[in-house]
Scaffold this motif. Structure first.
Motif, mmCIF file in Angstrom:
data_model
loop_
_atom_site.group_PDB
_atom_site.id
_atom_site.type_symbol
_atom_site.label_atom_id
_atom_site.label_comp_id
_atom_site.label_asym_id
_atom_site.label_seq_id
_atom_site.Cartn_x
_atom_site.Cartn_y
_atom_site.Cartn_z
ATOM 1 N N THR A 68 29.453 -11.346 -103.723
ATOM 2 C CA THR A 68 28.254 -12.194 -103.712
ATOM 3 C C THR A 68 27.789 -12.301 -102.262
ATOM 4 O OG1 THR A 68 29.345 -13.422 -105.502
ATOM 5 C CG2 THR A 68 27.329 -14.354 -104.643
ATOM 6 N N GLU A 69 27.261 -11.210 -101.726
ATOM 7 C CA GLU A 69 26.964 -11.135 -100.293
ATOM 8 C C GLU A 69 25.842 -12.054 -99.839
ATOM 9 O OE1 GLU A 69 28.232 -7.028 -98.545
ATOM 10 O OE2 GLU A 69 26.924 -6.665 -100.280
ATOM 11 N N TRP A 70 25.046 -12.571 -100.750
ATOM 12 C CA TRP A 70 23.959 -13.473 -100.372
ATOM 13 C C TRP A 70 24.447 -14.917 -100.195
ATOM 14 C CZ3 TRP A 70 23.600 -17.047 -104.211
ATOM 15 C CH2 TRP A 70 24.041 -16.665 -105.481
ATOM 16 N N LEU A 71 25.689 -15.202 -100.565
ATOM 17 C CA LEU A 71 26.258 -16.537 -100.395
ATOM 18 C C LEU A 71 26.532 -16.795 -98.915
ATOM 19 C CD1 LEU A 71 27.057 -18.790 -102.352
ATOM 20 C CD2 LEU A 71 29.353 -17.854 -102.389
ATOM 21 N N GLN A 72 26.152 -17.990 -98.416
ATOM 22 C CA GLN A 72 26.264 -18.290 -96.988
ATOM 23 C C GLN A 72 26.985 -19.616 -96.747
ATOM 24 O OE1 GLN A 72 22.461 -18.201 -95.037
ATOM 25 N NE2 GLN A 72 21.718 -16.571 -96.353
ATOM 26 N N ALA A 73 27.454 -19.786 -95.512
ATOM 27 C CA ALA A 73 28.069 -21.050 -95.097
ATOM 28 C C ALA A 73 27.088 -22.190 -95.351
ATOM 29 C CB ALA A 73 28.445 -20.996 -93.626
ATOM 30 N N GLY A 74 27.591 -23.290 -95.902
ATOM 31 C CA GLY A 74 26.757 -24.460 -96.142
ATOM 32 C C GLY A 74 26.017 -24.453 -97.462
ATOM 33 N N ASP A 75 26.015 -23.321 -98.180
ATOM 34 C CA ASP A 75 25.328 -23.288 -99.471
ATOM 35 C C ASP A 75 25.929 -24.330 -100.401
ATOM 36 O OD1 ASP A 75 23.551 -21.312 -98.776
ATOM 37 O OD2 ASP A 75 24.512 -19.727 -99.946
ATOM 38 N N GLU A 89 32.145 -19.408 -93.105
ATOM 39 C CA GLU A 89 31.531 -18.163 -93.554
ATOM 40 C C GLU A 89 32.297 -17.557 -94.722
ATOM 41 O OE1 GLU A 89 28.692 -16.694 -92.693
ATOM 42 O OE2 GLU A 89 28.277 -18.321 -91.282
ATOM 43 N N PRO A 90 31.598 -17.166 -95.776
ATOM 44 C CA PRO A 90 32.266 -16.438 -96.862
ATOM 45 C C PRO A 90 32.804 -15.105 -96.343
ATOM 46 C CG PRO A 90 30.093 -17.197 -97.545
ATOM 47 C CD PRO A 90 30.193 -17.420 -96.067
ATOM 48 N N GLN A 91 33.888 -14.658 -96.929
ATOM 49 C CA GLN A 91 34.472 -13.355 -96.581
ATOM 50 C C GLN A 91 34.138 -12.380 -97.699
ATOM 51 O OE1 GLN A 91 36.160 -12.933 -93.514
ATOM 52 N NE2 GLN A 91 35.121 -14.903 -93.330
ATOM 53 N N HIS A 92 33.520 -11.250 -97.327
ATOM 54 C CA HIS A 92 33.122 -10.244 -98.297
ATOM 55 C C HIS A 92 33.978 -9.005 -98.080
ATOM 56 C CE1 HIS A 92 29.692 -12.818 -99.044
ATOM 57 N NE2 HIS A 92 29.394 -12.777 -97.756
ATOM 58 N N TYR A 93 34.633 -8.576 -99.134
ATOM 59 C CA TYR A 93 35.495 -7.400 -99.067
ATOM 60 C C TYR A 93 34.873 -6.315 -99.928
ATOM 61 C CZ TYR A 93 38.725 -10.787 -97.159
ATOM 62 O OH TYR A 93 39.299 -11.758 -96.375
ATOM 63 N N ARG A 94 34.582 -5.161 -99.301
ATOM 64 C CA ARG A 94 33.946 -4.066 -100.026
ATOM 65 C C ARG A 94 34.574 -2.737 -99.643
ATOM 66 N NH1 ARG A 94 31.358 -5.849 -95.965
ATOM 67 N NH2 ARG A 94 29.711 -7.270 -96.373
ATOM 68 N N GLY A 95 34.364 -1.770 -100.488
ATOM 69 C CA GLY A 95 34.857 -0.441 -100.174
ATOM 70 C C GLY A 95 35.826 0.103 -101.190
ATOM 71 N N GLY A 96 35.831 -0.456 -102.391
ATOM 72 C CA GLY A 96 36.763 0.040 -103.392
ATOM 73 C C GLY A 96 36.628 -0.699 -104.703
ATOM 74 N N SER A 97 37.614 -0.535 -105.531
ATOM 75 C CA SER A 97 37.557 -1.146 -106.854
ATOM 76 C C SER A 97 37.810 -2.655 -106.822
ATOM 77 C CB SER A 97 38.577 -0.479 -107.783
ATOM 78 O OG SER A 97 39.883 -0.665 -107.275
ATOM 79 N N LEU A 98 38.272 -3.182 -105.696
ATOM 80 C CA LEU A 98 38.548 -4.617 -105.588
ATOM 81 C C LEU A 98 37.511 -5.355 -104.747
ATOM 82 C CD1 LEU A 98 42.422 -4.522 -105.157
ATOM 83 C CD2 LEU A 98 41.105 -4.923 -107.243
ATOM 84 N N ASP A 99 36.265 -4.877 -104.734
ATOM 85 C CA ASP A 99 35.202 -5.567 -104.007
ATOM 86 C C ASP A 99 35.122 -7.010 -104.503
ATOM 87 O OD1 ASP A 99 34.726 -3.108 -102.927
ATOM 88 O OD2 ASP A 99 32.745 -2.853 -103.816
#
Length: 111
Positions: A68-75, A89-99
């Motif tokens: 959910t890359e559009w989610l931001q701190a304070g939302d 800050e939300p942490q976004h993990y991408r690059g595989g099947s466990l995004d």
């Protein structure tokens, strides 16, 4: 046959806020649209209690869910009827099947 989701069964409702023109008092108006995002796992992190002039309880939860890359701190969010803010800050993990996205939710009660 599809197996039931055992781990990521929660839905977070994100309150997407758009600010508009100021009202007669000069305060920007807000338009709030609720967006349900299913597929989250939510676990308690801990609570703190402050007993100064007024009792305040702070609750923190860690949520892991779909990317959910559009989610931001304070939302602002709602989960199980309680209002929360994204803490940090939300942490976004991408690059595989466990995004996925991980966030810390925080809520205050009292005061």
């Amino acid at each position: 046959m599809r197996l039931p989701r055992l781990l990521h069964r929660e839905t977070l409702t994100v309150l997407v806020v758009t600010t508009g023109e100021p009202d007669d008092d000069g305060v920007p108006t807000e338009d709030v649209v609720e967006q349900a995002v299913p597929g989250w796992n939510v676990q308690p992190v801990g609570t703190n209690e402050s007993l100064g002039d007024a009792e305040v309880v702070t609750g923190r939860w860690r949520a892991s869910g779909p990317l959910t890359e559009w989610l931001q701190a304070g939302d602002r969010l709602r989960w199980r009827g309680t209002a929360y803010r994204v803490d940090g800050e939300p942490q976004h993990y991408r690059g595989g099947s466990l995004d996925h996205t991980e966030v810390v939710l925080i809520a205050w009660k009292g005061a």
